[in-house]
Design an enzyme around this catalytic site. Sequence first.
Site, PDB file in Angstrom:
ATOM      1  N   HIS A  60      -1.696  16.606  66.494  1.00 24.52           N
ATOM      2  CA  HIS A  60      -0.620  17.402  65.999  1.00 24.52           C
ATOM      3  C   HIS A  60      -1.293  18.721  65.341  1.00 24.52           C
ATOM      4  CE1 HIS A  60       2.770  14.506  66.016  1.00 24.52           C
ATOM      5  NE2 HIS A  60       1.871  14.227  66.953  1.00 24.52           N
ATOM      6  N   GLU A  62      -0.607  20.674  62.724  1.00 25.49           N
ATOM      7  CA  GLU A  62      -0.829  20.177  61.344  1.00 25.49           C
ATOM      8  C   GLU A  62      -1.972  19.469  61.063  1.00 25.49           C
ATOM      9  OE1 GLU A  62       3.933  20.488  61.805  1.00 25.49           O
ATOM     10  OE2 GLU A  62       2.017  19.413  62.735  1.00 25.49           O
ATOM     11  N   CYS A  90       6.299  16.333  61.345  1.00 19.52           N
ATOM     12  CA  CYS A  90       6.769  15.079  61.738  1.00 19.52           C
ATOM     13  C   CYS A  90       6.224  14.035  60.564  1.00 19.52           C
ATOM     14  CB  CYS A  90       6.357  14.440  63.083  1.00 19.52           C
ATOM     15  SG  CYS A  90       4.478  14.058  62.835  1.00 19.52           S
ATOM     16  N   CYS A  93       2.462  14.130  60.193  1.00 21.27           N
ATOM     17  CA  CYS A  93       1.881  15.291  59.739  1.00 21.27           C
ATOM     18  C   CYS A  93       2.440  15.554  58.112  1.00 21.27           C
ATOM     19  CB  CYS A  93       2.486  16.490  60.530  1.00 21.27           C
ATOM     20  SG  CYS A  93       1.764  16.570  62.069  1.00 21.27           S
TER      21      CYS A  93
END
Length: 163
Positions: A60, A62, A90, A93
């Site tokens: 992801h 991040e 999310c 993250c």
Amino acid sequence: MKVQKKIMDHHHEFMLRAIQCSKESVETGGGPFGAVIVKNGIIISEGINRVTVSKDPTAHAEVEAIRLAAKKLNNFDLSGCEIYTSCEPCPMCLSAIYWARIDKIWFANTKGDAKHIGFDDSFIYDEVVLPLEKRTIPISQMMRDQAFEIFQQWIEKKDKVEY
């Protein structure tokens, strides 16, 4: 008043860059997410969503930005940093941000916005609070005694680096 405007302009600039990263991600085959990490008013890392491109479910934006920032700063502790992300983080993250000790999170789109376009992580939030036996993925404990020996070794280790 002039100083506050300058600070706000920096926030706008950093968020704009995170949003631009999300656009770059979409244009290069990734999901619509981007993030930047800032320390002392300078962008030290950027991340774009590479899940489908790299075949890595943890890639992801991040997490990618955190990995690069930690490498650049040569430290797992990102205290003093802020993260700007194109979407509310999310659960994975958010956890990574907490583990990295990032001081502040700035986000643009909400998790509701993400859900609306097919990125619904509400089931993970729901799962975390369930008792183990009620979770969707079966989870079983085993060999605790053997594993706990290593925990004991860690407790007794004199030169450990705590984190």
